[in-house]
Each structure stands twice: as structure tokens, then as C-alpha cells.
Design an enzyme around this catalytic site. Structure first.
Site, mmCIF file in Angstrom:
data_model
loop_
_atom_site.group_PDB
_atom_site.id
_atom_site.type_symbol
_atom_site.label_atom_id
_atom_site.label_comp_id
_atom_site.label_asym_id
_atom_site.label_seq_id
_atom_site.Cartn_x
_atom_site.Cartn_y
_atom_site.Cartn_z
ATOM 1 C CG MET A 99 -2.045 -1.146 1.015
ATOM 2 S SD MET A 99 -2.769 -1.265 -0.216
ATOM 3 C CE MET A 99 -4.100 0.298 -0.350
ATOM 4 N NE ARG A 100 5.893 2.909 2.240
ATOM 5 C CZ ARG A 100 5.955 4.218 3.125
ATOM 6 N NH1 ARG A 100 4.895 3.934 4.074
ATOM 7 N NH2 ARG A 100 6.593 5.240 3.061
ATOM 8 C CG HIS A 118 -5.826 -1.693 -9.723
ATOM 9 N ND1 HIS A 118 -5.512 -0.970 -8.396
ATOM 10 C CD2 HIS A 118 -7.086 -1.351 -10.122
ATOM 11 C CE1 HIS A 118 -6.407 0.024 -8.348
ATOM 12 N NE2 HIS A 118 -7.382 -0.281 -9.450
#
Ligand code: GRF
Length: 210
Positions: A99-100, A118
Site C-alpha cells: 500500500m505504498r 489491481h
């Protein structure tokens, strides 16, 4: 001895996760069942509580928590990630719920060697809430995308996509479950294609080569 040698000769990948790690598990299972010829050198998470780390340890894969808070800035954090990834010759870095946003420091180092999965049909619904955004928009079809990572968020050349039609009245968690099932099949397949050299990036396009 032969088994060990084969193990070491497989193309090496590193998996970066922040959460549950169900995609990591799918990759590990594909390797175990010989649908994917690869070896996970290590799993890295930015979160100590990521269940992905437990999954890695259970599979006897080295698992590292690298805490961004211990670094003065994003560049130094990413240099630490690169150093860890480069402890072995890495063919691919696979983001699986990491999540970065990666900066040019990391992306340039591993140019065309980073994949991401995704939960939408990019370029529709980029960002962290793709499933919710698709439902709220009222689209009838969403899906899954595996793409190479470039300097922009959810943007690089697309390797594989698969559509998931949205059922009338479906809740976010029901849709998420079905998208995850699709992801778990598609991601190992995309990794297999790329590692086997069956893909070539031409501009924005990923061409199939045999
Ligand atoms: C997946 O839905 C993936 O598409 C997105 O983050 C989620 C990670 O799930 N990038 P998990 O940690 O693999 O279960």
C-alpha cells in the site's frame, strides 16, 4: 541434492505486501503445485501486523518487516528495500497489496521488473478503493489487472486483464471475494508469462512473444 539445485536455479522473485497476503499465498501455491517455476527469495512488508508475513514464515520463506518510520524519507526507505531485494539476483518484484506508492528511486532501479495486481480494469478505478469505486459508479463490469509498475499510480503497461461482471444487488464484500478469486488465478499466470520471457514491452503495450 538435485532437488536443491533445481530450487536454486529457478527465477527469483520478491513479493511486497502490506496486508492479508492472499495473493502471496496464491503465488506460493502455484509454485508448490508446479504451475509457476519460480522461487520467492523473500517477502517484505511495511507493516509489522501484515498477515502476509505469517504466511511467508509458514511457507519457510524469509519474511521482513521494514518500517518506513525508521527512515528519514521515502528515498532512504526505498534504498533499504532495494538492498534487501538485491541480496539475491532478482528477476521480478511482485507487489501484492503493497500500500505504498513507489518513487522513481525504486522504479528506476527495477525498471520493467515490477508487477502489480489491481482489483479493477485499469485505467478505470485506480487507487486504494477500486472495488468500492466501481460499485458506486454503477458499472456493470469490473475486473482485475496485472501491470508493470512505472512512476505513476496504477498506470504502467498491462500484462493481463480479466473482466468480472457485477451481479445485481451485489455488496462490496461479495464482489471483493469474487475479484480475489480471479486475482489468485491471474497473478501467478502473469508472473509465469513474464518470467518465461513471453512478454515484451512496446510503448504502453505488452506484446506476447513466443
Ligand atoms: C488485492 O485485491 C490487490 O488487487 C490489491 O490489494 C489486494 C491485496 O490483497 N492491490 P491480498 O493482501 O493479496 O489478500
Amino acid at each position: 541434492m538435485m532437488v536443491r539445485a533445481d530450487h536454486l536455479m529457478r527465477p527469483t522473485i520478491v513479493v511486497l505486501c502490506s496486508g492479508q497476503g492472499t495473493n502471496l499465498q496464491a503465488i506460493l501455491r502455484a509454485i508448490q503445485t508446479k504451475r509457476l517455476r519460480a522461487r520467492v527469495a523473500c517477502v517484505i512488508s511495511d507493516r509489522a501486523d501484515a498477515y502476509a508475513l505469517a504466511r511467508a514464515r509458514q511457507a519457510k520463506v524469509p519474511a521482513h518487516h521494514i518500517d518506513p518510520a525508521r527512515f528519514p524519507d521515502r528515498a532512504s526507505y526505498e534504498r533499504a528495500l532495494i538492498a534487501l531485494c538485491e541480496q539475491e539476483t532478482v528477476r521480478l518484484v511482485c507487489l501484492a497489496g503493497f500500500m505504498r506508492v513507489l518513487s522513481p528511486v525504486f522504479v528506476t532501479h527495477f525498471r520493467n521488473r515490477i508487477l502489480n495486481i489491481h482489483p479493477a480494469l485499469l485505467p478505470a478505478f485506480p487507487g486504494a478503493h477500486a472495488v468500492r469505486d466501481a460499485l458506486r459508479w454503477g458499472v456493470k463490469v469490473t475486473g482485475v489487472t496485472v501491470h508493470f509498475v512505472d512512476e505513476h499510480v496504477d498506470h504502467g503497461p498491462i500484462v493481463l486483464q480479466e473482466a468480472v461482471p457485477i451481479r445485481p444487488g451485489e455488496t462490496e464484500s461479495q464482489l471483493l471475494t469474487r475479484i480475489h478469486q480471479r486475482e489468485h488465478r491471474l497473478y501467478p499466470e502473469a508472473i509465469r508469462w513474464v518470467l518465461a520471457g513471453h512478454t515484451k514491452i512496446v510503448g504502453r503495450s505488452v506484446k506476447k512473444v513466443s
